[in-house]
Design a protein around this motif. Structure first.
Motif, short mmCIF file in Angstrom:
data_model
loop_
_atom_site.label_atom_id
_atom_site.label_comp_id
_atom_site.label_asym_id
_atom_site.label_seq_id
_atom_site.Cartn_x
_atom_site.Cartn_y
_atom_site.Cartn_z
N TYR A 143 0.83 -1.20 0.00
CA TYR A 143 0.00 0.00 0.00
C TYR A 143 0.87 1.25 0.00
CZ TYR A 143 -4.09 -2.83 1.15
OH TYR A 143 -5.09 -3.75 1.11
N LEU A 144 0.44 2.23 -0.79
CA LEU A 144 0.97 3.59 -0.68
C LEU A 144 -0.18 4.48 -0.23
CD1 LEU A 144 3.23 5.70 -1.12
CD2 LEU A 144 2.36 6.00 -3.45
N VAL A 145 -0.05 5.07 0.96
CA VAL A 145 -1.06 5.98 1.51
C VAL A 145 -0.61 7.40 1.22
CG1 VAL A 145 -2.30 6.73 3.56
CG2 VAL A 145 -1.67 4.32 3.30
N VAL A 146 -1.44 8.16 0.53
CA VAL A 146 -1.08 9.52 0.11
C VAL A 146 -1.95 10.52 0.87
CG1 VAL A 146 -0.85 11.12 -1.82
CG2 VAL A 146 -0.47 8.67 -2.18
N ASP A 147 -1.30 11.40 1.63
CA ASP A 147 -2.00 12.45 2.36
C ASP A 147 -2.06 13.69 1.46
OD1 ASP A 147 -3.12 14.11 4.25
OD2 ASP A 147 -1.23 14.47 5.31
N CYS A 148 -3.24 13.98 0.94
CA CYS A 148 -3.42 15.10 0.00
C CYS A 148 -3.81 16.37 0.74
CB CYS A 148 -4.53 14.77 -1.01
SG CYS A 148 -3.91 14.17 -2.58
N PRO A 149 -3.47 17.54 0.17
CA PRO A 149 -3.98 18.79 0.75
C PRO A 149 -5.49 18.89 0.52
CG PRO A 149 -2.84 19.23 -1.31
CD PRO A 149 -2.61 17.79 -0.99
N PRO A 150 -6.17 19.73 1.29
CA PRO A 150 -7.63 19.83 1.14
C PRO A 150 -8.04 20.45 -0.19
CG PRO A 150 -6.83 21.49 2.67
CD PRO A 150 -5.67 20.58 2.38
N GLY A 151 -9.26 20.17 -0.61
CA GLY A 151 -9.80 20.77 -1.83
C GLY A 151 -9.76 19.82 -3.00
N THR A 152 -10.13 20.36 -4.15
CA THR A 152 -10.19 19.57 -5.38
C THR A 152 -9.43 20.29 -6.49
OG1 THR A 152 -12.30 20.64 -5.92
CG2 THR A 152 -12.41 18.52 -4.79
N GLY A 153 -8.27 20.85 -6.14
CA GLY A 153 -7.50 21.63 -7.09
C GLY A 153 -6.37 20.86 -7.75
N ASP A 154 -5.29 21.59 -8.05
CA ASP A 154 -4.18 21.04 -8.82
C ASP A 154 -3.56 19.80 -8.19
OD1 ASP A 154 -4.44 22.93 -10.77
OD2 ASP A 154 -2.82 24.22 -10.07
N GLU A 155 -3.29 19.88 -6.87
CA GLU A 155 -2.55 18.79 -6.24
C GLU A 155 -3.29 17.45 -6.29
OE1 GLU A 155 -2.90 21.88 -4.99
OE2 GLU A 155 -1.31 22.35 -3.55
N PRO A 156 -4.52 17.37 -5.77
CA PRO A 156 -5.21 16.07 -5.85
C PRO A 156 -5.47 15.62 -7.28
CG PRO A 156 -6.67 17.76 -4.96
CD PRO A 156 -5.31 18.34 -4.99
N MET A 157 -5.69 16.58 -8.18
CA MET A 157 -5.92 16.21 -9.57
C MET A 157 -4.67 15.55 -10.16
SD MET A 157 -7.04 18.62 -12.79
CE MET A 157 -8.36 19.34 -11.81
N SER A 158 -3.51 16.16 -9.90
CA SER A 158 -2.26 15.59 -10.42
C SER A 158 -1.98 14.23 -9.80
CB SER A 158 -1.09 16.54 -10.14
OG SER A 158 -1.21 17.71 -10.89
N VAL A 159 -2.24 14.10 -8.51
CA VAL A 159 -1.98 12.83 -7.83
C VAL A 159 -2.79 11.70 -8.47
CG1 VAL A 159 -2.30 11.57 -5.67
CG2 VAL A 159 -1.36 13.87 -5.63
N LEU A 160 -4.09 11.93 -8.64
CA LEU A 160 -4.94 10.87 -9.19
C LEU A 160 -4.57 10.55 -10.63
CD1 LEU A 160 -8.45 11.78 -7.71
CD2 LEU A 160 -6.71 10.22 -6.82
N GLN A 161 -4.14 11.55 -11.40
CA GLN A 161 -3.74 11.31 -12.78
C GLN A 161 -2.44 10.50 -12.85
OE1 GLN A 161 -3.63 15.38 -14.22
NE2 GLN A 161 -5.65 15.20 -15.18
N LEU A 162 -1.51 10.76 -11.92
CA LEU A 162 -0.20 10.12 -11.99
C LEU A 162 -0.17 8.73 -11.35
CD1 LEU A 162 2.06 13.19 -11.11
CD2 LEU A 162 1.82 12.12 -13.35
N LEU A 163 -1.02 8.48 -10.37
CA LEU A 163 -0.96 7.20 -9.66
C LEU A 163 -1.40 6.03 -10.53
CD1 LEU A 163 -2.28 8.05 -6.09
CD2 LEU A 163 0.05 7.42 -6.75
N GLY A 164 -2.31 6.28 -11.44
CA GLY A 164 -2.73 5.22 -12.35
C GLY A 164 -3.75 4.29 -11.71
N GLU A 165 -3.75 3.04 -12.15
CA GLU A 165 -4.74 2.07 -11.69
C GLU A 165 -4.49 1.66 -10.24
OE1 GLU A 165 -4.64 -1.16 -14.41
OE2 GLU A 165 -5.38 0.01 -16.12
N ASP A 166 -5.44 0.90 -9.70
CA ASP A 166 -5.36 0.41 -8.33
C ASP A 166 -5.28 1.54 -7.32
OD1 ASP A 166 -5.34 -2.34 -9.11
OD2 ASP A 166 -3.23 -2.10 -9.68
N THR A 167 -6.01 2.62 -7.59
CA THR A 167 -6.04 3.77 -6.69
C THR A 167 -7.46 3.96 -6.18
OG1 THR A 167 -4.25 4.89 -7.90
CG2 THR A 167 -5.64 6.25 -6.47
#
Length: 293
Positions: free
Chosen positions: A147-171
């Motif tokens: 498991y990789l647990v990722v602590d994201c900053p709050p909101g729905t902006g650049d950071e969480p968007m980039s994280v979800l795009q880069l992590l790929g499948e199994d997220t």
């Protein structure tokens, strides 16, 4: 009609394209070695997201899983304090960084490890933050992880968007809220955000959900309760459970010891353990099916 001749490709452009391809390949190579990624997020700040992420990561490691914990809250990296790792520095080489070990099967990376002091403000625009997120995913030598647990900053902006795009499948996304309507309104947007990003929601956590008296075990709804559970029903996503308020959770964060490890039989710790069981259920079923073949 004269034949059209293609303009020669600029050598500099070729080099940049090759560099991008190499980075993409390195990113995929890193992510392919991680079985499951859990992004802990919330549309609202101050709901205890980092505390949930840290306790889930430690809880997973205590169950024997190989776990990475990635702190992507660029402007407020709190994971080093929560895990008593303040002042630690990752080993850095030319082409990779090694995460900081917390235990024999939990490794941590945070911008907090790289700042000269805890007084330095991070004044970065979006592209720089996106570059850091990509670097933490493609250049940190996570190795083989369950498991990789990722602590994201709050909101729905650049950071969480980039994280979800880069992590790929199994997220999957673990979304944290508090019971109040003002928090639930923002967290509702987080569920919609995950759907827009084609990221499954592993479940909603209702944090700070009432208070359990240590003397008589009576449950008191200080901030009301049930907002997260109602939202889960409304949005048709799993509800992972409630974490009651416990002053020891606050003390553990300030002093750098992990609550789920030091108070394993408390109501809040048992709730977190139950949540971990829920998010790992599918992986356990897959493992059992594989062993049966």
């Amino acid at each position: 009609m004269k034949d059209l001749k293609m303009a020669p490709t600029c050598p500099g452009a070729q080099d940049k394209q090759k560099e991008k391809q190499d980075k993409d390949a390195r990113l995929r190579s890193r992510m392919d070695r991680i079985s499951k990624k859990l992004v802990v997020m919330s549309g609202k700040g101050g709901v205890g997201k980092s505390t949930v992420a840290a306790n889930m990561a430690v809880g997973l490691s205590l169950q024997g899983y190989r776990v990475g914990l990635l702190d992507l809250d660029v402007h407020g990296p709190s994971i080093p304090r929560l895990l008593s790792l303040t002042g630690e520095k990752p080993h850095m080489d030319k082409d990779f960084m090694e995460p900081v070990p917390w235990s024999r099967n939990l490794w941590v990376m945070s911008l907090g490890f790289l700042l000269p002091s805890n007084q330095d403000a991070v004044i970065w625009r979006g592209p720089v933050k996106m570059g850091l997120i990509r670097q933490f995913l493609q250049d940190v030598a996570w190795g083989e992880l369950d498991y990789l647990v990722v602590d994201c900053p709050p909101g729905t902006g650049d950071e969480p968007m980039s994280v979800l795009q880069l992590l790929g499948e199994d997220t999957g996304a673990v979304i944290v809220t508090t019971p109040q309507a003002v928090a639930v309104d923002d967290v509702r947007r987080s569920v919609s955000f995950c759907r827009d990003m084609d990221t499954p929601v592993a479940g909603i956590v209702e944090n700070m959900s009432g208070y359990v008296c240590h003397s008589c075990n009576e449950h008191l709804d200080i901030f009301t309760s049930g907002g997260g559970e109602s939202l889960a029903r409304e949005m048709n996503v799993p509800f992972l459970g409630r974490i009651p308020i416990d002053p020891e959770i606050v003390r553990s964060g300030d002093e750098g010891y992990i609550y789920i490890k030091t108070h394993p039989q408390s109501p809040a710790a048992l709730s977190i353990t139950s949540m971990i069981e829920s998010v790992t259920a599918d992986n356990r079923k897959d493992a059992e099916a594989t062993e049966a073949i």
